[in-house]
Design a protein around this motif. Sequence first.
Motif, PDB file in Angstrom:
ATOM      1  N   ALA A 207       9.591  -3.095   6.487  1.00 35.24           N
ATOM      2  CA  ALA A 207       8.179  -2.834   6.717  1.00 35.24           C
ATOM      3  C   ALA A 207       7.660  -1.725   5.816  1.00 35.24           C
ATOM      4  O   ALA A 207       6.464  -1.665   5.508  1.00 35.24           O
ATOM      5  N   MET A 208       8.579  -0.864   5.394  1.00 30.66           N
ATOM      6  CA  MET A 208       8.188   0.314   4.640  1.00 30.66           C
ATOM      7  C   MET A 208       9.363   0.772   3.793  1.00 30.66           C
ATOM      8  O   MET A 208      10.520   0.505   4.131  1.00 30.66           O
ATOM      9  N   ALA A 209       9.067   1.454   2.672  1.00 31.47           N
ATOM     10  CA  ALA A 209      10.100   2.069   1.845  1.00 31.47           C
ATOM     11  C   ALA A 209       9.689   3.491   1.532  1.00 31.47           C
ATOM     12  O   ALA A 209       8.492   3.807   1.432  1.00 31.47           O
TER      13      ALA A 209
ATOM     14  N   ILE B 188       0.856  -1.186   0.000  1.00 29.68           N
ATOM     15  CA  ILE B 188       0.000   0.000   0.000  1.00 29.68           C
ATOM     16  C   ILE B 188       0.889   1.231   0.000  1.00 29.68           C
ATOM     17  O   ILE B 188       1.779   1.374   0.838  1.00 29.68           O
ATOM     18  N   VAL B 189       0.657   2.108  -0.951  1.00 29.76           N
ATOM     19  CA  VAL B 189       1.436   3.339  -1.076  1.00 29.76           C
ATOM     20  C   VAL B 189       0.639   4.498  -0.494  1.00 29.76           C
ATOM     21  O   VAL B 189      -0.550   4.664  -0.790  1.00 29.76           O
TER      22      VAL B 189
ATOM     23  N   THR C 171       6.933   4.166  -8.238  1.00 30.88           N
ATOM     24  CA  THR C 171       7.374   2.855  -8.717  1.00 30.88           C
ATOM     25  C   THR C 171       8.721   2.480  -8.108  1.00 30.88           C
ATOM     26  O   THR C 171       8.986   1.296  -7.859  1.00 30.88           O
ATOM     27  N   ALA C 172       9.567   3.470  -7.816  1.00 28.10           N
ATOM     28  CA  ALA C 172      10.870   3.180  -7.209  1.00 28.10           C
ATOM     29  C   ALA C 172      10.724   2.650  -5.790  1.00 28.10           C
ATOM     30  O   ALA C 172      11.413   1.706  -5.396  1.00 28.10           O
ATOM     31  N   ILE C 173       9.806   3.225  -5.005  1.00 26.59           N
ATOM     32  CA  ILE C 173       9.692   2.743  -3.622  1.00 26.59           C
ATOM     33  C   ILE C 173       8.982   1.392  -3.560  1.00 26.59           C
ATOM     34  O   ILE C 173       9.270   0.579  -2.688  1.00 26.59           O
TER      35      ILE C 173
ATOM     36  N   TYR D  59       5.292   6.949   0.896  1.00 28.21           N
ATOM     37  CA  TYR D  59       5.634   5.723   1.600  1.00 28.21           C
ATOM     38  C   TYR D  59       4.991   4.520   0.923  1.00 28.21           C
ATOM     39  O   TYR D  59       3.843   4.596   0.476  1.00 28.21           O
ATOM     40  N   ALA D  60       5.719   3.415   0.859  1.00 29.88           N
ATOM     41  CA  ALA D  60       5.157   2.131   0.437  1.00 29.88           C
ATOM     42  C   ALA D  60       5.266   1.190   1.620  1.00 29.88           C
ATOM     43  O   ALA D  60       6.365   0.968   2.148  1.00 29.88           O
ATOM     44  N   TYR D  61       4.128   0.668   2.069  1.00 31.37           N
ATOM     45  CA  TYR D  61       4.102  -0.202   3.242  1.00 31.37           C
ATOM     46  C   TYR D  61       3.688  -1.618   2.849  1.00 31.37           C
ATOM     47  O   TYR D  61       2.913  -1.814   1.914  1.00 31.37           O
ATOM     48  N   ARG D  62       4.143  -2.589   3.628  1.00 35.14           N
ATOM     49  CA  ARG D  62       3.513  -3.896   3.627  1.00 35.14           C
ATOM     50  C   ARG D  62       2.334  -3.861   4.606  1.00 35.14           C
ATOM     51  O   ARG D  62       2.337  -3.107   5.584  1.00 35.14           O
TER      52      ARG D  62
END
Length: 280
Positions: free
Chosen positions: A142-144, A113-114, A129-131, A210-213
């Motif tokens: 957990a996050m990028a 989830i971004v 797309t990079a994160i 942020y991109a999260y799991r």
Amino acid sequence: MFRWASSTSTISSGSTLSDQPFAIVIPARFASTRYPGKPLVPLNGKSLIQRSWEAAMAVPGCATVIIATDDERIAQAARAFGATVAMTPEACANGTERCAAALSAIADDIDIIVNLQGDAPLTPPWFITAIVARLVADAAAAMATPVVRATPAVHGRLLADQAAGRVGGTTAAVSAGGRALYFSKAVIPHVPEKQRGDPGLPVFLHIGAYAYRRAGLAAYVAAPVSALELLEGLEQLRFLDADLPVAVAEVDPRGRDMWELNNPQDIAPIEAALTALGIA
């Protein structure tokens, strides 16, 4: 948000888009302390929230875009231009908590989830797309989140703002393995004066996407609010304080101005940037 006046960066994200599906959530609230009603402010004839939604819809590989809000005025406006809306609690303290509250509106087979902030319609799609690719590449994270290496000119302005008692942007310290060590509204790391001006310095300006799991979001909301998070006013510090690894993607702004809409004075430059990019 700091404005990128320089187009000299040669840093590339080095990332390719993963086949793994992801959703984009745009947190939006009406009761901003600095700028109430901000999501509905018009920018060249369309509201800020619509501009942000259109930016999200333009990201390649995105499976779904959801606007997460606690305000019926925003929800009605969003539905009118065709967006999917998730109503979330007013008590959400920040955008990350609001993304977690919207998880039930996202298909279970989507694990990433971004968070695309609703006041940053100029966020380039390649940042997102990079994160996503960075998170996929780091299975333990957990996050990028993205950073841009500060040019000497940008570093100088950050230091000048700090000396004048202003916050020019959020900086990040990054490990050799590409993990976040710390985020701060102070300029980090400290650089001795004789080394300032070196374009290769590890001074990174953080970009608030942020991109999260799913599991990362669940762990975040289960963790206590961090003292560091409160002191710095940076929600991402709760991940670090809870020992939840944060992966960092170094991205290239390609000359774009990274304006956020935080105050009425930001409207004109954002409108000018939209026009320059040919965004109707």
